[in-house]
Design a protein around this motif. Structure first.
Motif, mmCIF file in Angstrom:
data_model
loop_
_atom_site.group_PDB
_atom_site.id
_atom_site.type_symbol
_atom_site.label_atom_id
_atom_site.label_comp_id
_atom_site.label_asym_id
_atom_site.label_seq_id
_atom_site.Cartn_x
_atom_site.Cartn_y
_atom_site.Cartn_z
ATOM 1 N N ILE A 27 0.855 -1.188 0.000
ATOM 2 C CA ILE A 27 0.000 0.000 0.000
ATOM 3 C C ILE A 27 0.891 1.239 0.000
ATOM 4 C CG2 ILE A 27 -1.896 1.207 1.137
ATOM 5 C CD1 ILE A 27 -2.681 -1.406 2.481
ATOM 6 N N THR A 54 -10.492 5.973 -2.861
ATOM 7 C CA THR A 54 -9.741 4.711 -2.783
ATOM 8 C C THR A 54 -9.726 4.131 -1.365
ATOM 9 O OG1 THR A 54 -7.558 5.675 -2.231
ATOM 10 C CG2 THR A 54 -8.166 5.596 -4.570
ATOM 11 N N PRO A 57 -12.341 0.871 -0.781
ATOM 12 C CA PRO A 57 -11.866 -0.382 -1.401
ATOM 13 C C PRO A 57 -10.537 -0.875 -0.830
ATOM 14 C CG PRO A 57 -12.079 1.375 -3.063
ATOM 15 C CD PRO A 57 -12.663 1.899 -1.795
ATOM 16 N N ASN A 58 -9.650 0.055 -0.455
ATOM 17 C CA ASN A 58 -8.400 -0.379 0.183
ATOM 18 C C ASN A 58 -8.670 -1.023 1.537
ATOM 19 O OD1 ASN A 58 -5.570 0.048 -0.931
ATOM 20 N ND2 ASN A 58 -6.549 1.960 -1.565
ATOM 21 N N LYS A 59 -9.643 -0.444 2.290
ATOM 22 C CA LYS A 59 -9.993 -1.015 3.600
ATOM 23 C C LYS A 59 -10.476 -2.459 3.456
ATOM 24 C CE LYS A 59 -12.491 0.859 6.980
ATOM 25 N NZ LYS A 59 -13.447 1.763 7.682
ATOM 26 N N LEU A 61 -9.933 -4.549 0.911
ATOM 27 C CA LEU A 61 -8.855 -5.429 0.446
ATOM 28 C C LEU A 61 -7.889 -5.744 1.585
ATOM 29 C CD1 LEU A 61 -7.818 -6.829 -2.094
ATOM 30 C CD2 LEU A 61 -6.519 -4.758 -2.636
ATOM 31 N N THR A 160 -1.328 -0.924 -4.348
ATOM 32 C CA THR A 160 -2.432 0.024 -4.247
ATOM 33 C C THR A 160 -1.889 1.346 -3.691
ATOM 34 O OG1 THR A 160 -3.101 -0.384 -1.951
ATOM 35 C CG2 THR A 160 -3.921 -1.931 -3.599
ATOM 36 N N ASP A 187 -9.596 0.513 -8.602
ATOM 37 C CA ASP A 187 -10.372 1.269 -7.616
ATOM 38 C C ASP A 187 -9.584 1.536 -6.341
ATOM 39 O OD1 ASP A 187 -10.507 -1.522 -7.240
ATOM 40 O OD2 ASP A 187 -12.347 -1.391 -6.090
ATOM 41 N N CYS A 188 -8.437 0.915 -6.190
ATOM 42 C CA CYS A 188 -7.607 1.108 -4.987
ATOM 43 C C CYS A 188 -6.440 2.039 -5.234
ATOM 44 C CB CYS A 188 -7.085 -0.237 -4.487
ATOM 45 S SG CYS A 188 -8.370 -1.327 -3.886
ATOM 46 N N ASP A 216 -9.514 -5.051 -10.398
ATOM 47 C CA ASP A 216 -10.227 -4.256 -9.392
ATOM 48 C C ASP A 216 -10.331 -5.079 -8.111
ATOM 49 O OD1 ASP A 216 -12.561 -5.990 -9.641
ATOM 50 O OD2 ASP A 216 -12.856 -4.968 -11.554
ATOM 51 N N SER A 217 -10.702 -4.394 -7.022
ATOM 52 C CA SER A 217 -10.683 -5.086 -5.731
ATOM 53 C C SER A 217 -11.687 -6.237 -5.689
ATOM 54 C CB SER A 217 -10.938 -4.095 -4.592
ATOM 55 O OG SER A 217 -12.174 -3.464 -4.737
#
Ligand code: TIU
Length: 225
Positions: A27, A54, A57-59, A61, A160, A187-188, A216-217
């Protein structure tokens, strides 16, 4: 999940295949000064909402990666308090009134230990997740990232963070030259400039995946099962 099973993620230009134990989530620079309203990024006139989309979606993933017991690493762009690792070119580029090392809205700008330099609370690292402090745009330049990945036998990266065309792209290119296979979930990753985001992703997957893959995630979460 069997760590040695090969998982396949729907991606461009073709499915991304990886053994979970050898694939780290990396990340990039989800720092308060880049993402938070009132931070340095916004102070420069940038639209932080382009980056804030972002976070969710990062959360998701990150939660899936953690619950599967897979490796996670974080990076932060920044410099020593004495500025000894700050190239004069980076200090003066842009001829801004307020530049790296000066007092900013959340402490000294991009200085390690200052509030604005830290990672946003939504994606805060937990014990066991290395944080790589990097002075450049690429996460491999002047850091121990390559050694850490090699020591953990990691061959594949899901990259990401922000920004798509700057630190994410530079890191993916550096990783590619070192032999890593990189997947970027669209999306991340985010940019202050939507057109650079779009082109930054196209550049990664062009020419049959010249630097890596784009997905994508949701596709990655589906593969993790
Ligand atoms: N992390 C990262 O991308 N640093 C930058 O300075 N990005 C800009 O887009 N400016």
């Amino acid at each position: 999940m069997s760590f040695n099973r090969v998982l396949s993620v729907e991606a461009d230009p073709y499915p991304f295949e990886f053994e979970p134990a050898k694939c780290a989530l990396l990340i990039i620079d989800m720092q308060r000064d880049f993402l938070e309203p009132g931070g340095f990024g916004e102070m420069l006139g940038n639209d932080v909402s382009q980056l804030r989309r972002t976070i969710q979606p990062n959360k998701e993933l990150l939660a899936a990666w953690r619950s599967a017991g897979l490796p996670v690493l974080h990076t932060r762009e920044g410099h020593r308090a004495d500025l000894a690792d700050l190239p004069p070119s980076k200090k003066i580029r842009g001829k801004g009134k307020t530049t790296i090392g000066d007092a900013g809205p959340m402490g000294r700008i991009l200085i390690r230990g200052e509030a604005g330099h830290d990672i946003i609370p939504e994606l805060y690292p937990i014990a066991g997740e290395p944080v790589i402090d990097k002075p450049g745009k690429g996460a491999f330049f002047a850091t121990d990232l390559h050694a850490i990945l090699q020591n953990r036998c990691i061959t594949h990266l899901v990259v990401t963070g922000v920004t798509t065309e700057v630190c994410v792209n530079t890191t993916v290119r550096e990783a590619n030259d070192r032999g890593y296979e990189c997947l970027v979930p669209a999306d991340c990753v985010g940019s202050y400039f939507p057109e650079f985001h779009e082109m930054g992703l196209k550049m990664i997957k062009a020419q049959a995946g010249i630097f890596g893959w784009v997905s994508d995630s949701a596709s990655i979460l589906a593969a993790l099962g």
